[in-house]
Design a protein around this motif. Structure first.
Motif, PDB file in Angstrom:
ATOM      1  N   GLU A 187      38.905  46.102  11.757  1.00  0.00           N
ATOM      2  CA  GLU A 187      39.802  47.263  11.687  1.00  0.00           C
ATOM      3  C   GLU A 187      41.108  46.984  12.432  1.00  0.00           C
ATOM      4  OE1 GLU A 187      37.857  50.812  13.117  1.00  0.00           O
ATOM      5  OE2 GLU A 187      36.166  50.508  11.746  1.00  0.00           O
ATOM      6  N   LEU A 188      40.986  46.430  13.623  1.00  0.00           N
ATOM      7  CA  LEU A 188      42.180  46.115  14.408  1.00  0.00           C
ATOM      8  C   LEU A 188      43.054  45.074  13.701  1.00  0.00           C
ATOM      9  CD1 LEU A 188      40.675  45.972  18.017  1.00  0.00           C
ATOM     10  CD2 LEU A 188      42.144  47.764  17.068  1.00  0.00           C
ATOM     11  N   LEU A 189      42.423  44.088  13.085  1.00  0.00           N
ATOM     12  CA  LEU A 189      43.178  43.080  12.336  1.00  0.00           C
ATOM     13  C   LEU A 189      43.942  43.716  11.185  1.00  0.00           C
ATOM     14  CD1 LEU A 189      40.905  39.909  11.941  1.00  0.00           C
ATOM     15  CD2 LEU A 189      43.205  39.995  12.901  1.00  0.00           C
ATOM     16  N   LEU A 190      43.247  44.553  10.439  1.00  0.00           N
ATOM     17  CA  LEU A 190      43.873  45.186   9.285  1.00  0.00           C
ATOM     18  C   LEU A 190      45.000  46.132   9.706  1.00  0.00           C
ATOM     19  CD1 LEU A 190      40.725  45.826   7.058  1.00  0.00           C
ATOM     20  CD2 LEU A 190      42.447  44.019   6.822  1.00  0.00           C
ATOM     21  N   TRP A 197      46.246  35.634  12.161  1.00  0.00           N
ATOM     22  CA  TRP A 197      47.095  36.814  12.360  1.00  0.00           C
ATOM     23  C   TRP A 197      47.953  37.062  11.125  1.00  0.00           C
ATOM     24  CZ3 TRP A 197      47.255  41.019  14.971  1.00  0.00           C
ATOM     25  CH2 TRP A 197      48.432  41.763  15.064  1.00  0.00           C
ATOM     26  N   LYS A 198      48.590  36.001  10.618  1.00  0.00           N
ATOM     27  CA  LYS A 198      49.477  36.151   9.462  1.00  0.00           C
ATOM     28  C   LYS A 198      48.722  36.544   8.197  1.00  0.00           C
ATOM     29  CE  LYS A 198      53.036  32.984  11.065  1.00  0.00           C
ATOM     30  NZ  LYS A 198      53.683  31.683  10.882  1.00  0.00           N
ATOM     31  N   GLU A 200      47.052  27.030  16.050  1.00  0.00           N
ATOM     32  CA  GLU A 200      47.568  27.189  14.692  1.00  0.00           C
ATOM     33  C   GLU A 200      46.650  28.088  13.859  1.00  0.00           C
ATOM     34  OE1 GLU A 200      48.544  23.466  12.747  1.00  0.00           O
ATOM     35  OE2 GLU A 200      49.368  22.686  14.619  1.00  0.00           O
ATOM     36  N   SER A 201      45.354  27.958  14.069  1.00  0.00           N
ATOM     37  CA  SER A 201      44.387  28.780  13.333  1.00  0.00           C
ATOM     38  C   SER A 201      44.558  30.254  13.666  1.00  0.00           C
ATOM     39  CB  SER A 201      42.956  28.340  13.643  1.00  0.00           C
ATOM     40  OG  SER A 201      42.755  27.023  13.231  1.00  0.00           O
TER      41      SER A 201
END
Length: 187
Positions: free
Chosen positions: A11-14, A58-59, A52-53
């Motif tokens: 949820e936080l990522l989205l 994140w992107k 980098e991962s």
């Protein structure tokens, strides 16, 4: 990790919330570093891969689909692919190496093998088994790269990559001049 925590991270990522990255690092960082290290076999490179991962995670956070894969599987794939890309990048920039890109012109045999010349077969066990198998097929069983691909059921591109990496690993053991001289003896 509990399913509730995993769902909260998703949820936080989205939502593009920075807390997601802290939680990801806290709960998955060590494991993903291990994934990276297993591929690149260098602590410093593994740290670079992990960084980098996390940037890619994140992107690409809006592309994660929980119905297609578990969060860890998604994180694992990004990290592993980043590590493979990093390894290829480092390999491309490394010192000049033996280039054997023309796969089907080398029919290697052992007829003229001089066992006293070098103990290459004995030292194959010092490199990763996936490279051992390819080097053994090409240099000791006399297969072409295409034949090794067919026999081992490994894509030709993977055979070429493993040959290149395997030769690099053997070069670390023997040094480039001595290794080249020995391998040319097999041809």
């Amino acid at each position: 990790m509990s399913i509730l925590l995993e769902n909260h991270i998703v949820e936080l990522l989205l939502e593009r919330d920075d807390k997601a990255m802290s939680l990801l690092y806290e709960h998955y960082g060590d494991t993903l570093l291990g994934v990276a290290f297993k591929v690149v076999r260098n602590e410093e490179l593994a740290q670079d891969v992990l960084q980098e991962s996390f940037l890619k995670i994140w992107k690409k956070s809006d592309t994660y689909d929980p119905s297609k894969a578990k969060l860890f599987t998604w994180l694992f794939r990004i990290t592993r692919n980043t590590a493979i890309d990093k390894l290829r990048s480092v390999n491309t920039k490394s010192d000049k190496e033996i280039q054997m890109d023309v796969s089907d012109v080398y029919k290697l045999g052992t007829e003229g093998l001089n066992p006293e010349l070098m103990d290459i077969q004995d030292n194959l066990d010092k490199i990763d088994s996936k490279y051992q198998i390819v080097l053994d097929a090409l240099f000791f069983q006399g297969m072409t790269q295409q034949e090794a691909s067919d026999e081992l059921n490994i894509p030709l591109g993977t055979i070429k990559s493993r040959l290149k990496i395997g030769l690099r690993e053997m070069k670390k053991i023997y040094g480039s001049t001595l290794l080249l001289a020995t391998l040319l003896h097999f041809i």
